[in-house]
Design a protein around this motif. Structure first.
Motif, short mmCIF file in Angstrom:
data_model
loop_
_atom_site.label_atom_id
_atom_site.label_comp_id
_atom_site.label_asym_id
_atom_site.label_seq_id
_atom_site.Cartn_x
_atom_site.Cartn_y
_atom_site.Cartn_z
N GLN A 3 0.81 -1.18 0.04
CA GLN A 3 0.17 0.11 0.00
C GLN A 3 0.93 1.34 -0.07
OE1 GLN A 3 -0.73 -2.53 2.60
NE2 GLN A 3 -1.76 -3.23 0.93
N LEU A 4 0.59 2.18 -0.90
CA LEU A 4 1.33 3.35 -1.06
C LEU A 4 0.45 4.54 -0.67
CD1 LEU A 4 3.04 2.61 -4.23
CD2 LEU A 4 4.14 2.39 -2.17
N VAL A 5 1.03 5.59 -0.05
CA VAL A 5 0.43 6.65 0.40
C VAL A 5 1.37 8.02 0.10
CG1 VAL A 5 -0.93 7.86 2.39
CG2 VAL A 5 -0.99 5.32 2.32
N GLU A 6 0.68 8.74 -0.58
CA GLU A 6 1.59 9.95 -0.82
C GLU A 6 0.92 11.19 0.12
OE1 GLU A 6 0.19 8.27 -4.94
OE2 GLU A 6 -0.68 8.59 -3.15
N SER A 7 2.02 11.94 0.24
CA SER A 7 1.82 13.12 1.00
C SER A 7 2.69 14.30 0.73
CB SER A 7 1.99 12.93 2.74
OG SER A 7 3.29 12.61 2.99
N GLY A 8 2.32 15.79 1.16
CA GLY A 8 3.24 16.70 0.80
C GLY A 8 2.74 17.81 -0.26
N GLY A 9 1.82 17.26 -1.01
CA GLY A 9 1.28 18.16 -1.79
C GLY A 9 0.60 19.54 -1.30
N GLY A 10 0.16 20.35 -2.24
CA GLY A 10 -0.49 21.59 -1.75
C GLY A 10 -0.37 22.55 -2.59
N LEU A 11 -0.65 23.85 -2.31
CA LEU A 11 -0.53 25.17 -3.11
C LEU A 11 0.69 25.55 -3.03
CD1 LEU A 11 -2.02 27.19 -4.94
CD2 LEU A 11 -2.97 28.18 -2.86
N ALA A 12 1.23 26.17 -4.20
CA ALA A 12 2.70 26.62 -4.27
C ALA A 12 2.60 27.75 -5.27
CB ALA A 12 3.83 25.75 -4.53
N ARG A 19 8.08 19.04 -1.13
CA ARG A 19 8.80 17.91 -1.19
C ARG A 19 7.44 16.78 -0.66
NH1 ARG A 19 12.75 14.71 2.91
NH2 ARG A 19 11.22 14.67 4.37
N LEU A 20 7.36 15.89 -1.87
CA LEU A 20 6.44 14.65 -1.67
C LEU A 20 6.95 13.68 -1.02
CD1 LEU A 20 4.67 15.06 -5.10
CD2 LEU A 20 4.23 16.49 -3.11
N SER A 21 6.20 13.03 -0.31
CA SER A 21 6.70 11.70 0.18
C SER A 21 5.74 10.55 -0.05
CB SER A 21 6.46 11.67 1.80
OG SER A 21 7.37 12.74 2.39
N CYS A 22 6.27 9.34 -0.21
CA CYS A 22 5.19 8.12 -0.31
C CYS A 22 5.79 7.15 0.34
CB CYS A 22 5.67 7.77 -2.08
SG CYS A 22 4.78 6.22 -2.50
N ALA A 23 4.53 6.83 1.36
CA ALA A 23 5.04 5.90 2.44
C ALA A 23 4.54 4.31 2.08
CB ALA A 23 4.75 6.16 3.76
N PHE A 113 1.77 -1.27 -8.05
CA PHE A 113 1.06 -0.81 -7.19
C PHE A 113 1.00 0.71 -7.27
CE2 PHE A 113 0.76 -4.63 -4.84
CZ PHE A 113 2.13 -5.32 -5.42
N TRP A 114 -0.05 1.33 -6.90
CA TRP A 114 -0.32 3.04 -6.89
C TRP A 114 -0.79 3.47 -5.76
CZ3 TRP A 114 1.17 5.72 -11.08
CH2 TRP A 114 1.79 4.87 -12.31
N GLY A 115 -0.24 4.90 -5.39
CA GLY A 115 -0.93 5.29 -4.44
C GLY A 115 -2.20 6.03 -4.73
N GLN A 116 -2.96 6.92 -3.85
CA GLN A 116 -4.07 7.46 -4.26
C GLN A 116 -3.99 8.74 -4.91
OE1 GLN A 116 -2.70 7.50 -1.45
NE2 GLN A 116 -2.94 9.86 -0.91
N GLY A 117 -2.80 9.45 -5.01
CA GLY A 117 -2.33 10.78 -5.56
C GLY A 117 -2.39 12.01 -4.59
N THR A 118 -1.60 12.64 -4.77
CA THR A 118 -1.79 14.27 -4.00
C THR A 118 -1.61 15.27 -4.80
OG1 THR A 118 -0.59 15.34 -2.05
CG2 THR A 118 0.70 14.21 -3.53
N GLN A 119 -2.43 16.23 -4.65
CA GLN A 119 -2.50 17.40 -5.63
C GLN A 119 -1.49 18.56 -5.10
OE1 GLN A 119 -5.37 18.25 -8.13
NE2 GLN A 119 -3.80 19.72 -8.68
N VAL A 120 -0.87 18.64 -6.32
CA VAL A 120 -0.06 19.94 -6.36
C VAL A 120 -0.53 21.03 -7.30
CG1 VAL A 120 2.18 20.73 -7.13
CG2 VAL A 120 2.06 18.64 -6.03
N THR A 121 -0.67 22.31 -6.96
CA THR A 121 -1.01 23.15 -7.59
C THR A 121 0.04 24.56 -7.56
OG1 THR A 121 -3.37 22.56 -7.22
CG2 THR A 121 -2.94 25.02 -7.96
N VAL A 122 0.41 24.87 -8.77
CA VAL A 122 1.26 25.92 -8.71
C VAL A 122 0.71 27.30 -9.39
CG1 VAL A 122 3.67 26.71 -9.26
CG2 VAL A 122 3.37 24.06 -8.80
N SER A 123 0.62 28.04 -8.76
CA SER A 123 0.06 29.55 -9.32
C SER A 123 1.17 30.60 -9.75
CB SER A 123 -0.88 30.26 -8.39
OG SER A 123 -0.20 30.47 -7.25
#
Length: 124
Positions: A3-12, A19-23, A113-123
């Motif tokens: 099982q893969l879980v991404e984190s660290g996305g967000g607005l930039a 920095r994204l992480s995949c546990a 195997f794939w994680g669920q994804g994390t959104q990265v938005t760059v303005s």
């Protein structure tokens, strides 16, 4: 099963860093090649970066080369994607993936195997 879980996305903003992480859980990702992919709205899922087991070989898409760095901490069962000098065209959902082979591959179909994804938005 992994099982893969991404984190660290967000607005930039343009020029920022994230920095994204995949546990990984369920079992270790010992021996697995891994990768980061991204998918923008209305587009296909594209290769971003790959890393072999145990981490000696990396590969990057031309669009991120020199700005992004993929790495893995095998003791923590975690993979990272350091993203610097972000651009609006980096906006996407970022996915981590693992494959039952020690090499990294740029093809989506090569991964098991794939994680669920994390959104990265760059303005701008």
């Amino acid at each position: 099963q992994v099982q893969l879980v991404e984190s660290g996305g967000g607005l930039a903003h343009t020029g920022d860093s994230l920095r994204l992480s995949c546990a990984a859980s369920g079992r270790t990702f010992s021996g697995y090649g891994m990768g980061w992919f991204r998918q923008a709205p209305g587009k296909e899922r594209d290769f971003v970066a790959t890393i072999s087991w145990p981490g000696s070989t990396t590969n990057y898409a031309d669009s991120v080369k020199g700005r992004f760095t993929i790495s893995r901490d095998n003791g923590k069962n975690t993979m990272y994607l350091e993203m610097n000098n972000l651009k609006p065209q980096d906006t996407a959902v970022y996915y981590c993936a693992a494959r039952k082979g020690s090499t990294g591959r740029s093809s989506v179909d090569s991964y098991d195997f794939w994680g669920q994804g994390t959104q990265v938005t760059v303005s701008s």
